[in-house]
Design a protein around this motif. Structure first.
Motif, short mmCIF file in Angstrom:
data_model
loop_
_atom_site.label_atom_id
_atom_site.label_comp_id
_atom_site.label_asym_id
_atom_site.label_seq_id
_atom_site.Cartn_x
_atom_site.Cartn_y
_atom_site.Cartn_z
N SER A 177 0.86 -1.17 0.00
CA SER A 177 0.00 0.00 0.00
C SER A 177 0.90 1.23 0.00
N GLN A 378 -4.77 8.33 -1.51
CA GLN A 378 -4.75 7.15 -2.36
C GLN A 378 -6.15 6.59 -2.56
N ARG A 379 -6.98 6.65 -1.53
CA ARG A 379 -8.32 6.07 -1.59
C ARG A 379 -9.31 6.95 -2.36
N ASP A 380 -9.27 8.27 -2.14
CA ASP A 380 -10.34 9.14 -2.61
C ASP A 380 -10.01 9.94 -3.87
N HIS A 444 -17.01 4.80 4.47
CA HIS A 444 -15.58 4.99 4.75
C HIS A 444 -15.27 4.90 6.23
N ARG A 450 -16.10 -1.83 3.29
CA ARG A 450 -15.24 -1.37 2.22
C ARG A 450 -13.78 -1.41 2.63
N ARG A 452 -9.99 -0.34 3.15
CA ARG A 452 -9.49 1.01 3.41
C ARG A 452 -8.49 1.48 2.37
N VAL A 453 -7.49 0.68 2.10
CA VAL A 453 -6.39 1.11 1.24
C VAL A 453 -6.08 -0.02 0.27
#
Length: 454
Positions: A177, A378-380, A444, A450, A452-453
């Motif tokens: 990650s 990184q996620r959004d 989130h 869901r 996370r990363v």
């Protein structure tokens, strides 16, 4: 008959003994180098190129600490407190103030050079090598010519940091990650800084210019190491520039160039922590010269607080990698709340011990908050603008550090007042962190299904 062996063909006792001595002498160096290479290239980091970036960042940290030791001996330690305060104020005025104006330009400028990131990092290294040589003549006298060169070093260092933040996402191994990759890079820089600091002190004992000569050699090494990064670092296929706002009225594709409100709040919360770091560095440096820890000299007091902050930062980086930044909004809100509690306690029950505890807590929580921000980006943030978003956010954090340092140098040397100002900074960041947590979609939040990363 058996052939007679002689020392001429390299098999004689003297030659064998010589080879054994040679192996014994170089084994610690080559063994250490192999061990470092195995550590930095583990778990696929060698194949992806991340290992080389980790080593480059370690070189960068070692060179920066050499310059820091040289400047500190001239600007801070070699003169009485009142004169030192004036010199540091002059240093801030000549270097930090122009940098505050230049820093917002660095990110957008480097955005326009996506195909030259290796060259940009190499230029940042080479520029500091040359500036270190230029400063070596003025470091003993502390003349005004020292400060423009120091400004150049600062700008080059921050430019490297911005490019490095943009490069990491392109070198992720398949099982990594972004949080884990940034943890490794940051930890390598911290370890290299800790290892190079006593070397810089030893060089300074020889003469004031010698740490700068050492910095020059290290940065020349870094110049060549930057070009050893994989060519994919310079690829920018599909990338677009990001804007750190929550809306864009004229965008034909809403959201493509924007960041979510939780990300923006997380960035502002991290800016508060970075401002606290800059504030504590400058404020405590002068406060501990006037009022050292009980039973300790000023130098030892500064060392204790500095080691506390460094250990906290390293521990936060390690814990952040272990947590893998699950629920990053909650982590940011939690660490800022903890820092705020310690800062308030230090203001109410002011003591030298609590200052050291605050420095360690700030280092630990700053590392965790930054890794969590990376996870949120990184996620959004869409992949097309993710690299640019990292570069812009790093620039914003560097400006926050400068502003915090400026407050630390102009504030009166009153411990209770200083801790109250520190608590105010963290309180503002805590408010933004809580707003980001409340604005986070339910999918989130902690406990959601869901991932996370990536």
């Amino acid at each position: 008959m058996a052939p007679v062996r002689s020392s001429v063909d390299g098999s004689g006792p003297a030659r064998r003994a010589g080879r054994a001595v040679g192996r014994a002498l170089h084994l610690p160096i080559t063994g250490t180098a192999r061990g470092i290479r195995r550590a930095t290239h583990a778990h696929g980091a060698g194949e992806s190129g991340l290992g080389r970036l980790i080593e480059l960042h370690a070189i960068n940290g070692a060179g920066d600490v050499m310059i820091t030791v040289a400047l500190a001996s001239t600007v801070f330690f070699s003169v009485p407190t009142d004169e030192a305060r004036g010199r540091v104020a002059l240093y801030l005025a000549i270097t930090m103030a122009p940098f505050t104006l230049l820093a917002p330009v660095i990110g957008p400028l480097l955005d326009r050079l996506p195909h030259g990131r290796r060259a940009a990092m190499a230029c940042a290294m080479l520029a500091r090598a040359l500036l270190a040589v230029m400063m070596s003549g003025a470091v003993a006298t502390g003349g005004l010519e020292l400060y423009p060169a120091a400004l150049g070093v600062l700008v080059a260092s921050k430019a490297y940091g911005v490019v490095r933040s943009a490069v990491v996402p392109r070198l992720l191994p398949p099982t990594f990650s972004l949080v884990k990759a940034n943890s490794r890079v940051t930890l390598a820089g911290l370890l290299a800084t800790g290892a190079a600091a006593p070397v810089a002190a030893g060089l300074h004992a020889i003469g004031p210019p010698w740490p700068l000569y050492g910095a020059c050699a290290i940065f020349v090494w870094g110049t060549f190491a930057a070009f050893q990064l994989p060519h994919k670092v310079d690829e920018a296929k599909g990338e677009r520039r990001a804007r750190l706002s929550t809306h864009e009225a004229h965008s034909k594709r809403p959201g493509l160039r924007t960041v979510s409100r939780p990300v923006l709040c997380g960035l502002l919360a991290n800016a508060a922590m970075r401002a606290l770091s800059g504030f504590l560095i400058f404020f405590l440096a002068f406060l501990l010269r006037e009022h050292p820890l009980a039973g300790q000299s000023a130098a030892v007091s500064l060392g204790i607080v500095g080691v506390s902050a460094g250990v906290g930062n390293a521990a936060g980086t390690a814990v952040g990698s272990w947590l893998r930044a699950r629920a990053p909004e909650a982590i940011i809100a939690a660490v800022l709340s903890v820092t705020l509690a310690v800062a308030v306690l230090a203001a109410v029950l002011f003591s030298g011990l609590l200052m050291a505890v605050l420095a360690g807590t700030a280092g630990f929580c700053q590392a965790l908050a930054k890794l969590s921000l990376d996870a949120m980006i990184q996620r959004d943030v869409p992949e097309a603008v993710r690299t640019s978003a990292f570069a812009r956010s790093e620039t914003a954090l560097q400006v926050a550090w400068v502003l915090g340092g400026g407050i630390g140098i102009v504030l009166p040397l009153n411990g209770v007042l200083g801790m109250a100002v520190a608590a105010t900074m963290v309180a503002a960041g805590t408010v933004m962190a809580l707003r980001g947590l409340l604005a986070t979609p339910r999918t989130h939040r902690p406990g959601s299904a869901r991932p996370r990363v990536a």
